[in-house]
Design a protein around this motif. Structure first.
Motif, PDB file in Angstrom:
ATOM      1  N   GLU A 144       0.818  -1.210   0.000  1.00  0.00           N
ATOM      2  CA  GLU A 144       0.000   0.000   0.000  1.00  0.00           C
ATOM      3  C   GLU A 144       0.853   1.263   0.000  1.00  0.00           C
ATOM      4  OE1 GLU A 144      -3.038   0.422  -0.466  1.00  0.00           O
ATOM      5  OE2 GLU A 144      -4.053  -1.481  -0.025  1.00  0.00           O
ATOM      6  N   GLN A 145       2.039   1.181   0.602  1.00  0.00           N
ATOM      7  CA  GLN A 145       2.916   2.348   0.616  1.00  0.00           C
ATOM      8  C   GLN A 145       3.343   2.738  -0.799  1.00  0.00           C
ATOM      9  OE1 GLN A 145       3.734   4.099   3.478  1.00  0.00           O
ATOM     10  NE2 GLN A 145       2.260   2.727   4.470  1.00  0.00           N
ATOM     11  N   HIS A 146       3.307   1.751  -1.720  1.00  0.00           N
ATOM     12  CA  HIS A 146       3.669   2.013  -3.119  1.00  0.00           C
ATOM     13  C   HIS A 146       2.440   2.057  -4.026  1.00  0.00           C
ATOM     14  CE1 HIS A 146       7.461   0.541  -1.363  1.00  0.00           C
ATOM     15  NE2 HIS A 146       8.051   1.284  -2.265  1.00  0.00           N
ATOM     16  N   GLY A 147       1.258   2.050  -3.407  1.00  0.00           N
ATOM     17  CA  GLY A 147       0.024   2.189  -4.173  1.00  0.00           C
ATOM     18  C   GLY A 147      -0.339   0.999  -5.028  1.00  0.00           C
ATOM     19  N   VAL A 148       0.144  -0.198  -4.668  1.00  0.00           N
ATOM     20  CA  VAL A 148      -0.139  -1.373  -5.499  1.00  0.00           C
ATOM     21  C   VAL A 148      -0.909  -2.443  -4.736  1.00  0.00           C
ATOM     22  CG1 VAL A 148       1.834  -1.014  -7.025  1.00  0.00           C
ATOM     23  CG2 VAL A 148       2.132  -2.353  -4.931  1.00  0.00           C
ATOM     24  N   GLY A 149      -1.444  -2.092  -3.572  1.00  0.00           N
ATOM     25  CA  GLY A 149      -2.164  -3.087  -2.780  1.00  0.00           C
ATOM     26  C   GLY A 149      -3.572  -3.354  -3.270  1.00  0.00           C
ATOM     27  N   GLY A 150      -4.170  -2.359  -3.911  1.00  0.00           N
ATOM     28  CA  GLY A 150      -5.536  -2.505  -4.386  1.00  0.00           C
ATOM     29  C   GLY A 150      -6.548  -2.151  -3.313  1.00  0.00           C
ATOM     30  N   GLN A 151      -7.693  -1.613  -3.738  1.00  0.00           N
ATOM     31  CA  GLN A 151      -8.716  -1.251  -2.776  1.00  0.00           C
ATOM     32  C   GLN A 151     -10.102  -1.351  -3.388  1.00  0.00           C
ATOM     33  OE1 GLN A 151      -7.184   3.033  -2.636  1.00  0.00           O
ATOM     34  NE2 GLN A 151      -9.393   3.380  -2.361  1.00  0.00           N
ATOM     35  N   LEU A 152     -11.098  -1.504  -2.534  1.00  0.00           N
ATOM     36  CA  LEU A 152     -12.500  -1.522  -2.922  1.00  0.00           C
ATOM     37  C   LEU A 152     -13.183  -0.409  -2.151  1.00  0.00           C
ATOM     38  CD1 LEU A 152     -14.774  -2.960  -4.488  1.00  0.00           C
ATOM     39  CD2 LEU A 152     -15.124  -4.395  -2.460  1.00  0.00           C
ATOM     40  N   PHE A 153     -13.607   0.638  -2.862  1.00  0.00           N
ATOM     41  CA  PHE A 153     -14.079   1.867  -2.240  1.00  0.00           C
ATOM     42  C   PHE A 153     -12.930   2.425  -1.385  1.00  0.00           C
ATOM     43  CE2 PHE A 153     -17.948  -0.728  -2.908  1.00  0.00           C
ATOM     44  CZ  PHE A 153     -18.550   0.094  -3.859  1.00  0.00           C
ATOM     45  N   HIS A 154     -13.132   2.610  -0.076  1.00  0.00           N
ATOM     46  CA  HIS A 154     -12.055   3.150   0.755  1.00  0.00           C
ATOM     47  C   HIS A 154     -11.317   2.055   1.516  1.00  0.00           C
ATOM     48  CE1 HIS A 154     -15.283   2.670   3.716  1.00  0.00           C
ATOM     49  NE2 HIS A 154     -14.330   2.619   4.634  1.00  0.00           N
ATOM     50  N   VAL A 155     -11.642   0.799   1.246  1.00  0.00           N
ATOM     51  CA  VAL A 155     -11.115  -0.324   2.032  1.00  0.00           C
ATOM     52  C   VAL A 155     -10.051  -1.085   1.238  1.00  0.00           C
ATOM     53  CG1 VAL A 155     -11.717  -2.479   3.188  1.00  0.00           C
ATOM     54  CG2 VAL A 155     -13.298  -0.553   3.258  1.00  0.00           C
ATOM     55  N   SER A 156      -8.975  -1.447   1.907  1.00  0.00           N
ATOM     56  CA  SER A 156      -7.922  -2.237   1.278  1.00  0.00           C
ATOM     57  C   SER A 156      -8.431  -3.643   0.966  1.00  0.00           C
ATOM     58  CB  SER A 156      -6.706  -2.331   2.213  1.00  0.00           C
ATOM     59  OG  SER A 156      -5.786  -3.292   1.749  1.00  0.00           O
ATOM     60  N   LEU A 157      -7.919  -4.231  -0.100  1.00  0.00           N
ATOM     61  CA  LEU A 157      -8.308  -5.596  -0.459  1.00  0.00           C
ATOM     62  C   LEU A 157      -7.823  -6.605   0.578  1.00  0.00           C
ATOM     63  CD1 LEU A 157      -7.700  -5.716  -4.335  1.00  0.00           C
ATOM     64  CD2 LEU A 157      -9.870  -5.478  -3.104  1.00  0.00           C
ATOM     65  N   SER A 158      -6.883  -6.188   1.409  1.00  0.00           N
ATOM     66  CA  SER A 158      -6.407  -7.088   2.454  1.00  0.00           C
ATOM     67  C   SER A 158      -7.458  -7.306   3.539  1.00  0.00           C
ATOM     68  CB  SER A 158      -5.130  -6.535   3.096  1.00  0.00           C
ATOM     69  OG  SER A 158      -5.391  -5.304   3.756  1.00  0.00           O
ATOM     70  N   THR A 159      -8.375  -6.356   3.686  1.00  0.00           N
ATOM     71  CA  THR A 159      -9.365  -6.444   4.771  1.00  0.00           C
ATOM     72  C   THR A 159     -10.296  -7.652   4.638  1.00  0.00           C
ATOM     73  OG1 THR A 159      -9.292  -4.103   5.330  1.00  0.00           O
ATOM     74  CG2 THR A 159     -11.342  -5.262   5.829  1.00  0.00           C
ATOM     75  N   PRO A 160     -10.974  -7.862   3.501  1.00  0.00           N
ATOM     76  CA  PRO A 160     -11.803  -9.076   3.398  1.00  0.00           C
ATOM     77  C   PRO A 160     -10.977 -10.352   3.505  1.00  0.00           C
ATOM     78  CG  PRO A 160     -11.662  -7.957   1.267  1.00  0.00           C
ATOM     79  CD  PRO A 160     -11.107  -7.014   2.295  1.00  0.00           C
ATOM     80  N   LEU A 161      -9.730 -10.312   3.054  1.00  0.00           N
ATOM     81  CA  LEU A 161      -8.856 -11.489   3.166  1.00  0.00           C
ATOM     82  C   LEU A 161      -8.565 -11.804   4.634  1.00  0.00           C
ATOM     83  CD1 LEU A 161      -7.030 -13.613   1.780  1.00  0.00           C
ATOM     84  CD2 LEU A 161      -5.197 -11.897   1.808  1.00  0.00           C
ATOM     85  N   ILE A 162      -8.266 -10.784   5.416  1.00  0.00           N
ATOM     86  CA  ILE A 162      -7.988 -10.970   6.835  1.00  0.00           C
ATOM     87  C   ILE A 162      -9.206 -11.528   7.555  1.00  0.00           C
ATOM     88  CG2 ILE A 162      -7.625  -9.707   9.010  1.00  0.00           C
ATOM     89  CD1 ILE A 162      -5.650  -7.925   7.454  1.00  0.00           C
ATOM     90  N   VAL A 163     -10.372 -10.967   7.276  1.00  0.00           N
ATOM     91  CA  VAL A 163     -11.602 -11.432   7.919  1.00  0.00           C
ATOM     92  C   VAL A 163     -11.860 -12.900   7.589  1.00  0.00           C
ATOM     93  CG1 VAL A 163     -14.110 -11.148   8.031  1.00  0.00           C
ATOM     94  CG2 VAL A 163     -12.635  -9.128   7.987  1.00  0.00           C
ATOM     95  N   ALA A 164     -11.685 -13.260   6.314  1.00  0.00           N
ATOM     96  CA  ALA A 164     -11.916 -14.643   5.885  1.00  0.00           C
ATOM     97  C   ALA A 164     -10.938 -15.604   6.577  1.00  0.00           C
ATOM     98  CB  ALA A 164     -11.773 -14.751   4.367  1.00  0.00           C
ATOM     99  N   ILE A 165      -9.659 -15.244   6.618  1.00  0.00           N
ATOM    100  CA  ILE A 165      -8.656 -16.112   7.249  1.00  0.00           C
ATOM    101  C   ILE A 165      -8.936 -16.256   8.739  1.00  0.00           C
ATOM    102  CG2 ILE A 165      -6.208 -16.396   7.805  1.00  0.00           C
ATOM    103  CD1 ILE A 165      -5.548 -14.974   5.183  1.00  0.00           C
ATOM    104  N   TYR A 166      -9.371 -15.190   9.387  1.00  0.00           N
ATOM    105  CA  TYR A 166      -9.664 -15.250  10.819  1.00  0.00           C
ATOM    106  C   TYR A 166     -10.741 -16.282  11.115  1.00  0.00           C
ATOM    107  CZ  TYR A 166     -11.210 -13.969  15.490  1.00  0.00           C
ATOM    108  OH  TYR A 166     -11.570 -14.023  16.815  1.00  0.00           O
ATOM    109  N   PHE A 167     -11.829 -16.238  10.350  1.00  0.00           N
ATOM    110  CA  PHE A 167     -12.919 -17.179  10.615  1.00  0.00           C
ATOM    111  C   PHE A 167     -12.556 -18.601  10.200  1.00  0.00           C
ATOM    112  CE2 PHE A 167     -15.346 -13.204  10.833  1.00  0.00           C
ATOM    113  CZ  PHE A 167     -16.007 -13.418  12.047  1.00  0.00           C
ATOM    114  N   VAL A 168     -11.711 -18.742   9.189  1.00  0.00           N
ATOM    115  CA  VAL A 168     -11.192 -20.068   8.843  1.00  0.00           C
ATOM    116  C   VAL A 168     -10.358 -20.608  10.000  1.00  0.00           C
ATOM    117  CG1 VAL A 168      -9.561 -21.296   7.360  1.00  0.00           C
ATOM    118  CG2 VAL A 168     -11.250 -19.764   6.338  1.00  0.00           C
TER     119      VAL A 168
END
Length: 336
Positions: A129-153
């Motif tokens: 994200e510091q280099h602007g290549v992380g990707g985002q959906l609206f104002h949220v980083s794409l890492s956020t849904p990934l983190i939530v999914a891994i947590y519940f797994v």
């Protein structure tokens, strides 16, 4: 003089509240495990870890919404991961003989492994994200849904792992129901005290940091993280003294998973953009340190080293301490 002393007195009051409620929380968490047939590891992973990590959640949300201090939120969550793993050094010292790592159920490796995945992925996304290549959906980083999914797994995997070995339940059916209800009530009351005191801690910590003139990244990563991790510390030591090493360690490892989930929640409520793009890249060093420390724990549990330095702590604990000190020094040296 009084201006500088008052925050320290408030901090002491919080610690006393947690110190009284923590052992009650542990005893009733252990009773719930016995009465339901659930393992101490599962109770520590879910019930204790959630109760002791709520201060980090409240701190993170308030930091990114009210205070507009994303570095405090990120530093608190990731710094708490390092602090929790450093607590293993304290537990090892208190364990004396045998070594802490030889007493731990190897099922803890599963939780620690998911910790490596979550914390490591978080550090990687911070750098991206510091280099602007992380990707985002609206104002949220794409890492956020990934983190939530891994947590519940991770939660489901831990539950399924524990179900493989059914445990006996204490007391007859009728007596067990009454005892369980009382244990749940006492657990809820103690958890409320821990959460209340833990929620007050970050405000006290911020006040003290202002008085001392410390910087934001350093304050979030070391001081606020240390303050909000006091509930984990008290509860963990109480569990070890109860003879429930797995309950103690599951609390620490479960808190790490929950702390990374908190970062995802912080990202959701931080509307200016992805949280990982708004914070200092120094936090990636903290994440890397926590990942290395998790790896040291996994290796230690599988290898079960017996050698102890001066009969006090093992070399694994010394390695954990060294990585923790490196993380704190790096945060202080190059933090914003």
């Amino acid at each position: 003089m009084m201006v500088m002393l008052l925050p320290w007195l408030k901090l002491a009051a919080c610690v006393v509240m947690i110190g009284v409620a923590g052992p009650i929380l542990v005893r009733n968490g252990d009773a719930i495990a016995r009465l339901t047939g659930l393992s101490r590891s599962w109770i520590g992973l879910v019930l204790l870890a959630t109760a002791t990590s709520l201060p980090e959640l409240l701190t993170g949300v308030s930091a990114v919404t009210i205070a507009n201090a994303p570095n405090i939120a990120a530093g608190d969550a990731l710094g708490s991961c390092v602090f929790n793993l450093m607590m293993l050094v304290v537990l090892d010292a208190l364990s004396r003989k045998p070594s802490l790592y030889s007493r731990v159920d190897q099922g803890q490796v599963l939780t620690a492994g998911f910790g490596v995945i979550l914390i490591g992925a978080t550090g990687a996304f911070i750098l991206l994200e510091q280099h602007g290549v992380g990707g985002q959906l609206f104002h949220v980083s794409l890492s956020t849904p990934l983190i939530v999914a891994i947590y519940f797994v991770a939660m489901r995997a831990a539950y399924m792992y524990e179900r493989r070995e059914p445990r006996p339940q204490d007391a007859a059916e009728a007596d067990r129901g009454t005892a369980l209800r009382k244990a749940l009530q006492r657990y809820a009351a103690a958890a409320a005290v821990v959460v209340a005191a833990g929620t007050w801690l970050p405000f006290v910590g911020t006040e003290l940091a202002d008085v001392m003139g410390w910087r934001a990244t350093f304050v979030g990563t070391l001081f606020i993280a240390g303050a909000t991790s006091i509930p984990e510390a008290v509860v963990t030591v109480s569990a070890l003294r109860l003879g429930a090493a797995d309950l103690a360690i599951a609390n620490l490892l479960g808190s790490n998973l929950f702390d990374i989930l908190i970062l995802a929640i912080d990202d959701l409520v931080y509307t200016p953009g992805p949280l990982s793009a708004a914070i200092s890249p120094t936090h990636a060093i903290t994440a890397l340190s926590a990942t290395i420390m998790s790896g040291i724990f996994i290796a230690s549990v599988l290898y079960r080293p017996a050698t102890r330095l001066w009969g006090t702590i093992g070399w694994s604990s010394i390695a954990l301490l060294a990585v923790s000190l490196f993380s704190s020094y790096a945060s202080y040296l190059i933090g914003d």
